[in-house]
Scaffold this motif. Sequence first.
Motif, PDB file in Angstrom:
ATOM      1  N   THR A 181       0.852  -1.192   0.000  1.00 51.77           N
ATOM      2  CA  THR A 181       0.000   0.000   0.000  1.00 51.77           C
ATOM      3  C   THR A 181       0.885   1.238   0.000  1.00 51.77           C
ATOM      4  OG1 THR A 181      -1.686  -1.170   1.290  1.00 51.77           O
ATOM      5  CG2 THR A 181      -1.858   1.223   1.168  1.00 51.77           C
ATOM      6  N   PRO A 182       0.929   2.008  -1.121  1.00 53.17           N
ATOM      7  CA  PRO A 182       0.225   1.725  -2.381  1.00 53.17           C
ATOM      8  C   PRO A 182       0.906   0.585  -3.144  1.00 53.17           C
ATOM      9  CG  PRO A 182       1.643   3.623  -2.639  1.00 53.17           C
ATOM     10  CD  PRO A 182       1.713   3.251  -1.178  1.00 53.17           C
ATOM     11  N   ARG A 183       0.198   0.048  -4.124  1.00 48.65           N
ATOM     12  CA  ARG A 183       0.733  -1.078  -4.896  1.00 48.65           C
ATOM     13  C   ARG A 183       1.923  -0.652  -5.745  1.00 48.65           C
ATOM     14  NH1 ARG A 183      -5.100  -3.536  -6.937  1.00 48.65           N
ATOM     15  NH2 ARG A 183      -5.546  -4.750  -5.039  1.00 48.65           N
ATOM     16  N   ASP A 184       2.913  -1.550  -5.823  1.00 50.87           N
ATOM     17  CA  ASP A 184       4.080  -1.307  -6.663  1.00 50.87           C
ATOM     18  C   ASP A 184       3.823  -1.720  -8.111  1.00 50.87           C
ATOM     19  OD1 ASP A 184       5.486  -0.390  -4.459  1.00 50.87           O
ATOM     20  OD2 ASP A 184       6.346  -2.364  -4.020  1.00 50.87           O
ATOM     21  N   VAL A 185       2.770  -2.526  -8.323  1.00 49.11           N
ATOM     22  CA  VAL A 185       2.440  -2.990  -9.658  1.00 49.11           C
ATOM     23  C   VAL A 185       0.924  -3.038  -9.792  1.00 49.11           C
ATOM     24  CG1 VAL A 185       2.467  -5.431  -8.994  1.00 49.11           C
ATOM     25  CG2 VAL A 185       2.870  -4.805 -11.371  1.00 49.11           C
ATOM     26  N   SER A 186       0.420  -2.648 -10.934  1.00 49.97           N
ATOM     27  CA  SER A 186      -1.031  -2.670 -11.158  1.00 49.97           C
ATOM     28  C   SER A 186      -1.464  -4.065 -11.606  1.00 49.97           C
ATOM     29  CB  SER A 186      -1.418  -1.650 -12.216  1.00 49.97           C
ATOM     30  OG  SER A 186      -0.912  -2.031 -13.493  1.00 49.97           O
ATOM     31  N   MET A 187      -2.772  -4.306 -11.575  1.00 50.92           N
ATOM     32  CA  MET A 187      -3.287  -5.588 -12.050  1.00 50.92           C
ATOM     33  C   MET A 187      -2.970  -5.767 -13.530  1.00 50.92           C
ATOM     34  SD  MET A 187      -7.136  -7.224 -11.897  1.00 50.92           S
ATOM     35  CE  MET A 187      -6.941  -7.758 -10.183  1.00 50.92           C
ATOM     36  N   SER A 188      -3.056  -4.690 -14.299  1.00 53.26           N
ATOM     37  CA  SER A 188      -2.758  -4.760 -15.722  1.00 53.26           C
ATOM     38  C   SER A 188      -1.305  -5.156 -15.955  1.00 53.26           C
ATOM     39  CB  SER A 188      -3.049  -3.420 -16.392  1.00 53.26           C
ATOM     40  OG  SER A 188      -2.669  -3.442 -17.752  1.00 53.26           O
ATOM     41  N   GLU A 189      -0.395  -4.540 -15.207  1.00 51.40           N
ATOM     42  CA  GLU A 189       1.033  -4.847 -15.355  1.00 51.40           C
ATOM     43  C   GLU A 189       1.336  -6.281 -14.919  1.00 51.40           C
ATOM     44  OE1 GLU A 189       2.875  -0.375 -14.564  1.00 51.40           O
ATOM     45  OE2 GLU A 189       2.410  -1.704 -12.875  1.00 51.40           O
ATOM     46  N   LEU A 190       0.690  -6.712 -13.837  1.00 54.73           N
ATOM     47  CA  LEU A 190       0.918  -8.071 -13.349  1.00 54.73           C
ATOM     48  C   LEU A 190       0.375  -9.097 -14.337  1.00 54.73           C
ATOM     49  CD1 LEU A 190       1.988  -9.788 -11.030  1.00 54.73           C
ATOM     50  CD2 LEU A 190      -0.256  -9.598  -9.934  1.00 54.73           C
ATOM     51  N   ALA A 191      -0.791  -8.805 -14.919  1.00 59.92           N
ATOM     52  CA  ALA A 191      -1.369  -9.706 -15.912  1.00 59.92           C
ATOM     53  C   ALA A 191      -0.459  -9.817 -17.131  1.00 59.92           C
ATOM     54  CB  ALA A 191      -2.764  -9.217 -16.314  1.00 59.92           C
ATOM     55  N   ASP A 192       0.095  -8.678 -17.576  1.00 65.43           N
ATOM     56  CA  ASP A 192       1.008  -8.690 -18.728  1.00 65.43           C
ATOM     57  C   ASP A 192       2.241  -9.522 -18.427  1.00 65.43           C
ATOM     58  OD1 ASP A 192      -0.681  -7.098 -20.195  1.00 65.43           O
ATOM     59  OD2 ASP A 192       0.376  -5.228 -19.759  1.00 65.43           O
ATOM     60  N   GLU A 193       2.758  -9.402 -17.210  1.00 64.77           N
ATOM     61  CA  GLU A 193       3.963 -10.158 -16.836  1.00 64.77           C
ATOM     62  C   GLU A 193       3.692 -11.664 -16.837  1.00 64.77           C
ATOM     63  OE1 GLU A 193       7.072 -10.542 -13.071  1.00 64.77           O
ATOM     64  OE2 GLU A 193       5.946  -8.686 -13.407  1.00 64.77           O
ATOM     65  N   LEU A 194       2.484 -12.053 -16.422  1.00 64.41           N
ATOM     66  CA  LEU A 194       2.126 -13.472 -16.385  1.00 64.41           C
ATOM     67  C   LEU A 194       1.623 -13.973 -17.734  1.00 64.41           C
ATOM     68  CD1 LEU A 194       0.305 -13.523 -12.926  1.00 64.41           C
ATOM     69  CD2 LEU A 194       2.486 -14.643 -13.471  1.00 64.41           C
ATOM     70  N   GLY A 195       1.418 -13.042 -18.673  1.00 67.30           N
ATOM     71  CA  GLY A 195       0.968 -13.429 -20.002  1.00 67.30           C
ATOM     72  C   GLY A 195      -0.477 -13.855 -20.057  1.00 67.30           C
ATOM     73  N   ILE A 196      -1.321 -13.263 -19.184  1.00 68.58           N
ATOM     74  CA  ILE A 196      -2.740 -13.599 -19.157  1.00 68.58           C
ATOM     75  C   ILE A 196      -3.563 -12.322 -19.142  1.00 68.58           C
ATOM     76  CG2 ILE A 196      -2.383 -15.797 -17.958  1.00 68.58           C
ATOM     77  CD1 ILE A 196      -3.127 -14.424 -15.354  1.00 68.58           C
ATOM     78  N   SER A 197      -4.874 -12.467 -19.298  1.00 70.85           N
ATOM     79  CA  SER A 197      -5.756 -11.309 -19.260  1.00 70.85           C
ATOM     80  C   SER A 197      -6.001 -10.883 -17.809  1.00 70.85           C
ATOM     81  CB  SER A 197      -7.102 -11.643 -19.915  1.00 70.85           C
ATOM     82  OG  SER A 197      -7.809 -12.593 -19.144  1.00 70.85           O
ATOM     83  N   GLN A 198      -6.510  -9.656 -17.635  1.00 71.27           N
ATOM     84  CA  GLN A 198      -6.839  -9.191 -16.291  1.00 71.27           C
ATOM     85  C   GLN A 198      -7.950 -10.043 -15.689  1.00 71.27           C
ATOM     86  OE1 GLN A 198      -7.067  -4.924 -15.379  1.00 71.27           O
ATOM     87  NE2 GLN A 198      -6.339  -4.494 -17.456  1.00 71.27           N
ATOM     88  N   GLN A 199      -8.886 -10.506 -16.532  1.00 66.28           N
ATOM     89  CA  GLN A 199      -9.974 -11.344 -16.037  1.00 66.28           C
ATOM     90  C   GLN A 199      -9.432 -12.679 -15.525  1.00 66.28           C
ATOM     91  OE1 GLN A 199     -10.106  -9.564 -18.909  1.00 66.28           O
ATOM     92  NE2 GLN A 199     -11.406  -8.036 -17.916  1.00 66.28           N
ATOM     93  N   ALA A 200      -8.484 -13.252 -16.274  1.00 69.46           N
ATOM     94  CA  ALA A 200      -7.887 -14.515 -15.842  1.00 69.46           C
ATOM     95  C   ALA A 200      -7.095 -14.314 -14.552  1.00 69.46           C
ATOM     96  CB  ALA A 200      -6.989 -15.073 -16.937  1.00 69.46           C
TER      97      ALA A 200
END
Length: 229
Positions: A181-200
């Motif tokens: 708090t605050p986050r160092d990485v957004s959900m969008s950035e984390l999803a991109d790093e894992l190679g998946i969609s934000q929904q996944a």
Amino acid sequence: MGDRSTSIIVEFSVPAEEFALYETLCEVPGMTVEVERVVAHEADCIVPCFWTSGENYETFERVAEDDPSIRDLTKLDEVKGAILYRAEWVEDVETVAYTMTRTGATLLDATGEDGQWMLQLRFDTSEGTTAFQRYLEEHELEVELHRLYELTQPRLDGQPGLTDIQHETLVTALERGYYETPRDVSMSELADELGISQQALSKRLRGGHHTLVENSLTVDSPGSEEQGP
């Protein structure tokens, strides 16, 4: 206190040809299919909703329309690079999906990519698990067991019942500062790093959090039977 029922969780991988969407996953590499929910789970059919993520959706839809393991493919929603579909999985005695319906298994999680599915099933009785194993052996279905454990008992190996995918996702989120708090990485950035969609990603996080809470906070301790006053 009388005996209480114990759910048994089975996690395993299986070739796509023994579950569903074999031709699609093989002909459209790089696409990931994650079951969101099962909207009907009857004796003779399974009708799931599933998210897909990848780049070649046009080819995915074209190939999936002719895939013999499903029918009535319907596009339901599209959100930021991921598409939600619904389709009926065709009954086939020589598939794990058919085995699930015949042995009372509940599908908790299913992720398919590159010709393989990772599955997590729940059985309400040990008899159901035995029947499932017997059916697999009788029909020579190839599965690779990863974990089998009772939900109401603590894990002996210290792992709270997470799937490999959930474990990887939660550890990556922690290491990248997603929970800071605050986050160092957004959900969008984390999803991109894992190679998946934000929904996944959201689905994996929800599933992992649910498993951690359920197995860490609601398990029975040895000798935890109800005591009299």
